[in-house]
Design a protein around this motif. Sequence first.
Motif, PDB file in Angstrom:
ATOM      1  N   ASP A  23      70.717  18.565  35.838  1.00  0.00           N
ATOM      2  CA  ASP A  23      72.051  19.152  35.654  1.00  0.00           C
ATOM      3  C   ASP A  23      72.788  18.487  34.497  1.00  0.00           C
ATOM      4  OD1 ASP A  23      71.944  21.183  37.522  1.00  0.00           O
ATOM      5  OD2 ASP A  23      72.928  20.020  39.111  1.00  0.00           O
ATOM      6  N   SER A  24      72.576  17.197  34.312  1.00  0.00           N
ATOM      7  CA  SER A  24      73.192  16.485  33.197  1.00  0.00           C
ATOM      8  C   SER A  24      72.708  17.063  31.861  1.00  0.00           C
ATOM      9  CB  SER A  24      72.871  14.992  33.285  1.00  0.00           C
ATOM     10  OG  SER A  24      73.365  14.323  32.164  1.00  0.00           O
ATOM     11  N   ILE A  25      71.424  17.356  31.766  1.00  0.00           N
ATOM     12  CA  ILE A  25      70.876  17.958  30.543  1.00  0.00           C
ATOM     13  C   ILE A  25      71.448  19.361  30.348  1.00  0.00           C
ATOM     14  CG2 ILE A  25      68.776  18.829  29.441  1.00  0.00           C
ATOM     15  CD1 ILE A  25      67.291  16.455  30.813  1.00  0.00           C
ATOM     16  N   LYS A  26      71.486  20.153  31.418  1.00  0.00           N
ATOM     17  CA  LYS A  26      72.042  21.512  31.319  1.00  0.00           C
ATOM     18  C   LYS A  26      73.505  21.462  30.872  1.00  0.00           C
ATOM     19  CE  LYS A  26      69.356  23.856  34.973  1.00  0.00           C
ATOM     20  NZ  LYS A  26      69.528  24.619  36.229  1.00  0.00           N
ATOM     21  N   ASN A  27      74.267  20.541  31.445  1.00  0.00           N
ATOM     22  CA  ASN A  27      75.678  20.417  31.069  1.00  0.00           C
ATOM     23  C   ASN A  27      75.844  19.938  29.634  1.00  0.00           C
ATOM     24  OD1 ASN A  27      77.372  21.294  33.281  1.00  0.00           O
ATOM     25  ND2 ASN A  27      76.423  19.648  34.449  1.00  0.00           N
ATOM     26  N   SER A  28      74.945  19.092  29.183  1.00  0.00           N
ATOM     27  CA  SER A  28      74.971  18.633  27.797  1.00  0.00           C
ATOM     28  C   SER A  28      74.722  19.813  26.841  1.00  0.00           C
ATOM     29  CB  SER A  28      73.914  17.543  27.608  1.00  0.00           C
ATOM     30  OG  SER A  28      73.824  17.153  26.273  1.00  0.00           O
ATOM     31  N   LEU A  29      73.788  20.686  27.211  1.00  0.00           N
ATOM     32  CA  LEU A  29      73.528  21.876  26.396  1.00  0.00           C
ATOM     33  C   LEU A  29      74.732  22.813  26.408  1.00  0.00           C
ATOM     34  CD1 LEU A  29      69.805  22.489  27.372  1.00  0.00           C
ATOM     35  CD2 LEU A  29      70.663  21.900  25.091  1.00  0.00           C
ATOM     36  N   LYS A  30      75.404  22.894  27.523  1.00  0.00           N
ATOM     37  CA  LYS A  30      76.625  23.705  27.609  1.00  0.00           C
ATOM     38  C   LYS A  30      77.720  23.114  26.725  1.00  0.00           C
ATOM     39  CE  LYS A  30      80.329  24.869  30.706  1.00  0.00           C
ATOM     40  NZ  LYS A  30      81.086  24.045  31.612  1.00  0.00           N
ATOM     41  N   ASP A  31      77.929  21.797  26.838  1.00  0.00           N
ATOM     42  CA  ASP A  31      78.994  21.145  26.075  1.00  0.00           C
ATOM     43  C   ASP A  31      78.741  21.189  24.570  1.00  0.00           C
ATOM     44  OD1 ASP A  31      80.152  20.559  28.518  1.00  0.00           O
ATOM     45  OD2 ASP A  31      79.502  18.458  28.513  1.00  0.00           O
ATOM     46  N   ASN A  32      77.486  21.035  24.161  1.00  0.00           N
ATOM     47  CA  ASN A  32      77.154  20.978  22.731  1.00  0.00           C
ATOM     48  C   ASN A  32      76.921  22.338  22.086  1.00  0.00           C
ATOM     49  OD1 ASN A  32      76.960  18.048  21.864  1.00  0.00           O
ATOM     50  ND2 ASN A  32      75.809  18.029  23.769  1.00  0.00           N
ATOM     51  N   PHE A  33      76.431  23.304  22.867  1.00  0.00           N
ATOM     52  CA  PHE A  33      76.035  24.586  22.273  1.00  0.00           C
ATOM     53  C   PHE A  33      76.577  25.808  23.008  1.00  0.00           C
ATOM     54  CE2 PHE A  33      72.580  21.507  21.498  1.00  0.00           C
ATOM     55  CZ  PHE A  33      72.648  21.444  20.114  1.00  0.00           C
ATOM     56  N   GLY A  34      77.287  25.607  24.104  1.00  0.00           N
ATOM     57  CA  GLY A  34      77.800  26.741  24.875  1.00  0.00           C
ATOM     58  C   GLY A  34      76.746  27.429  25.716  1.00  0.00           C
ATOM     59  N   LEU A  35      75.585  26.793  25.913  1.00  0.00           N
ATOM     60  CA  LEU A  35      74.513  27.377  26.718  1.00  0.00           C
ATOM     61  C   LEU A  35      74.795  27.107  28.195  1.00  0.00           C
ATOM     62  CD1 LEU A  35      71.456  26.227  24.574  1.00  0.00           C
ATOM     63  CD2 LEU A  35      72.632  28.442  24.520  1.00  0.00           C
TER      64      LEU A  35
END
Length: 187
Positions: A23-35
């Motif tokens: 989830d930390s990786i998924k949230n990082s992708l959301k925060d950095n790229f909007g994914l």
Amino acid sequence: MAKIIGKYFIAWIPSSEVIAKVDSIKNSLKDNFGLKYALKSPPHITLKMPFSWNEAKEHLLIQNLQKFLSHENDFTLDLDGFGKFGKRVIFIKVSRSEELVQLQSRLVQHCKQELKLVKELSDSNYHPHMTIAFKDLKTRAFEEYWNYVCKLTFCQQNQTGKIVLLKKIENSWSFFENLKSQDTLIL
């Protein structure tokens, strides 16, 4: 009374420690790229692709799957590194596990024979993985996403945590029922 058809799928869910890291990786992708699309489901490895089922008969589905899975042995899975399917999906790799592949094959066959569920093409061409980004990936920015992920590390060994039935509720996949757990893990 009208028949209400729900959407479900069967998945292996890792330990809470691994869930937090993924989830930390998924949230990082959301925060950095909007994914954010991958955040609509918990970290998992799909065992049976999404299918439709009459909600009034959910208890029969659950009983059938729990009985089938009660005869299955536990095993260890290694999650190590990242992979991709073209420019469509980025995932955490699952090291080859014959036990997982055989379980998936038996489960899909059981679902076809006993529950009359359709065998999807991806049920036959099984490539276990844990998705961290898909659907909202933009082809033109894919290399940027991929380069970011390749700088991360992910290496975890996990006993089979839980095999669960997930249900689509309000456009997100939610835990619906535990079908099998290993007692030695606290999830």
